[in-house]
Structure formats: C-alpha cells, structure tokens
Design a protein around this motif. Structure first.
Motif, PDB file in Angstrom:
ATOM      1  N   VAL A 172       0.805  -1.231   0.000  1.00 13.28           N
ATOM      2  CA  VAL A 172       0.000   0.000   0.000  1.00 13.28           C
ATOM      3  C   VAL A 172       0.831   1.272   0.000  1.00 13.28           C
ATOM      4  O   VAL A 172       0.275   2.364  -0.020  1.00 13.28           O
ATOM      5  N   ASP A 173       2.144   1.164   0.012  1.00 10.44           N
ATOM      6  CA  ASP A 173       2.958   2.385  -0.001  1.00 10.44           C
ATOM      7  C   ASP A 173       3.754   2.513  -1.297  1.00 10.44           C
ATOM      8  O   ASP A 173       4.893   2.948  -1.307  1.00 10.44           O
ATOM      9  N   LYS A 174       3.124   2.164  -2.381  1.00 13.91           N
ATOM     10  CA  LYS A 174       3.780   2.220  -3.695  1.00 13.91           C
ATOM     11  C   LYS A 174       3.322   3.425  -4.503  1.00 13.91           C
ATOM     12  O   LYS A 174       3.231   3.393  -5.711  1.00 13.91           O
ATOM     13  N   GLY A 175       3.035   4.506  -3.799  1.00 12.85           N
ATOM     14  CA  GLY A 175       2.627   5.738  -4.470  1.00 12.85           C
ATOM     15  C   GLY A 175       1.330   5.546  -5.226  1.00 12.85           C
ATOM     16  O   GLY A 175       0.454   4.782  -4.813  1.00 12.85           O
ATOM     17  N   PRO A 176       1.197   6.212  -6.355  1.00 14.76           N
ATOM     18  CA  PRO A 176      -0.056   6.130  -7.106  1.00 14.76           C
ATOM     19  C   PRO A 176      -0.302   4.745  -7.703  1.00 14.76           C
ATOM     20  O   PRO A 176      -1.385   4.474  -8.205  1.00 14.76           O
ATOM     21  N   GLU A 177       0.678   3.862  -7.628  1.00 15.27           N
ATOM     22  CA  GLU A 177       0.520   2.510  -8.188  1.00 15.27           C
ATOM     23  C   GLU A 177       0.108   1.479  -7.135  1.00 15.27           C
ATOM     24  O   GLU A 177       0.049   0.288  -7.439  1.00 15.27           O
ATOM     25  N   SER A 178      -0.202   1.916  -5.927  1.00 16.84           N
ATOM     26  CA  SER A 178      -0.541   0.973  -4.854  1.00 16.84           C
ATOM     27  C   SER A 178      -1.703   0.063  -5.235  1.00 16.84           C
ATOM     28  O   SER A 178      -1.640  -1.153  -5.037  1.00 16.84           O
TER      29      SER A 178
ATOM     30  N   TYR B 129      -0.082   8.709   5.002  1.00 14.23           N
ATOM     31  CA  TYR B 129       1.249   8.370   4.503  1.00 14.23           C
ATOM     32  C   TYR B 129       1.206   7.498   3.253  1.00 14.23           C
ATOM     33  O   TYR B 129       2.239   7.039   2.799  1.00 14.23           O
ATOM     34  N   THR B 130       0.043   7.237   2.707  1.00 20.48           N
ATOM     35  CA  THR B 130      -0.084   6.287   1.603  1.00 20.48           C
ATOM     36  C   THR B 130       0.886   6.576   0.475  1.00 20.48           C
ATOM     37  O   THR B 130       1.460   5.678  -0.114  1.00 20.48           O
ATOM     38  N   TYR B 131       1.058   7.840   0.159  1.00 21.51           N
ATOM     39  CA  TYR B 131       1.932   8.186  -0.953  1.00 21.51           C
ATOM     40  C   TYR B 131       3.263   8.746  -0.480  1.00 21.51           C
ATOM     41  O   TYR B 131       3.935   9.469  -1.200  1.00 21.51           O
ATOM     42  N   ALA B 132       3.660   8.409   0.712  1.00 23.57           N
ATOM     43  CA  ALA B 132       4.878   8.974   1.285  1.00 23.57           C
ATOM     44  C   ALA B 132       6.132   8.606   0.500  1.00 23.57           C
ATOM     45  O   ALA B 132       7.137   9.268   0.616  1.00 23.57           O
ATOM     46  N   PHE B 133       6.069   7.564  -0.300  1.00 26.43           N
ATOM     47  CA  PHE B 133       7.257   7.120  -1.010  1.00 26.43           C
ATOM     48  C   PHE B 133       7.200   7.405  -2.496  1.00 26.43           C
ATOM     49  O   PHE B 133       7.973   6.869  -3.259  1.00 26.43           O
ATOM     50  N   ALA B 134       6.282   8.270  -2.899  1.00 27.92           N
ATOM     51  CA  ALA B 134       6.189   8.649  -4.306  1.00 27.92           C
ATOM     52  C   ALA B 134       7.233   9.709  -4.622  1.00 27.92           C
ATOM     53  O   ALA B 134       7.573  10.533  -3.786  1.00 27.92           O
ATOM     54  N   HIS B 135       7.736   9.677  -5.823  1.00 30.48           N
ATOM     55  CA  HIS B 135       8.662  10.699  -6.286  1.00 30.48           C
ATOM     56  C   HIS B 135       7.875  12.004  -6.414  1.00 30.48           C
ATOM     57  O   HIS B 135       6.705  11.995  -6.796  1.00 30.48           O
TER      58      HIS B 135
END
Length: 98
Positions: free
Chosen positions: A16-22, A72-78
């Motif tokens: 679930v923390d794969k940015g917009p691709e979750s 934090y769902t998109y915390a790891f998106a560029h």
C-alpha cells in the motif's frame, strides 16, 4: 506457470505504499493469486496491517502510528508523481521540487 510444482513467488508486503501505483500492485498480486494460487505467497507488511487497522478500527481508537496511515499512503512517491497525479491544485513552485 513455468516454475516447478514446488516453487512459489513470495511477495514481502508493504503493497500500500507504492505511491499512485498501490492499487495496481494489489490488483496484480490478486490476479496472480487467482491464476496460480498454489504458487503465490503474499505476506502482509506492517504498512498493510496499519492500513487494514485504519479501515476497521473505530475512529476514536488509537492508531499504531499515532494518526491514520492513510496520510502516509503516498509517502514514497517521487515528487514528480505528486504533480502528475493531480491530487492537489498546481502551485507556482511545483517545478522547483523537480
């Protein structure tokens, strides 16, 4: 399935923390599990667990991270993904973070 009967693909969680691709990641793993169930092992990661707890706990309950992890769902998106995804209105300084 091209692997042996005793082999499997093991996914290690935190889908679930794969940015917009979750969502696409979850759908992909689900489709594999439906197609070759005896060869897919999907382990729940801590972020997946926290997201599940957020979805099932009553609003007044304490959260493991202190606040809902959906923040934090998109915390790891560029940073570029934030801008291109259109989650918020364009800002004059958007290009500065790229």
């Amino acid at each position: 399935w091209l692997g042996s009967e005793s082999s499997a693909i093991v996914f290690l969680g935190d889908y679930v923390d794969k940015g917009p691709e979750s969502r696409a990641v979850l759908e992909f793993i689900n489709s594999l599990e439906e197609a070759i169930p005896s060869h897919i092992v999907a382990i729940m990661g801590n972020h997946d667990l926290f997201a599940l707890l957020d979805a099932t706990l009553k609003p007044d309950r304490d959260r493991p991270m202190g606040i809902p992890v959906s923040r934090y769902t998109y915390a790891f998106a560029h940073p570029e993904q934030y801008i291109e995804a259109g989650w918020s209105a364009a800002e004059s300084d958007d290009l500065e973070i790229l």
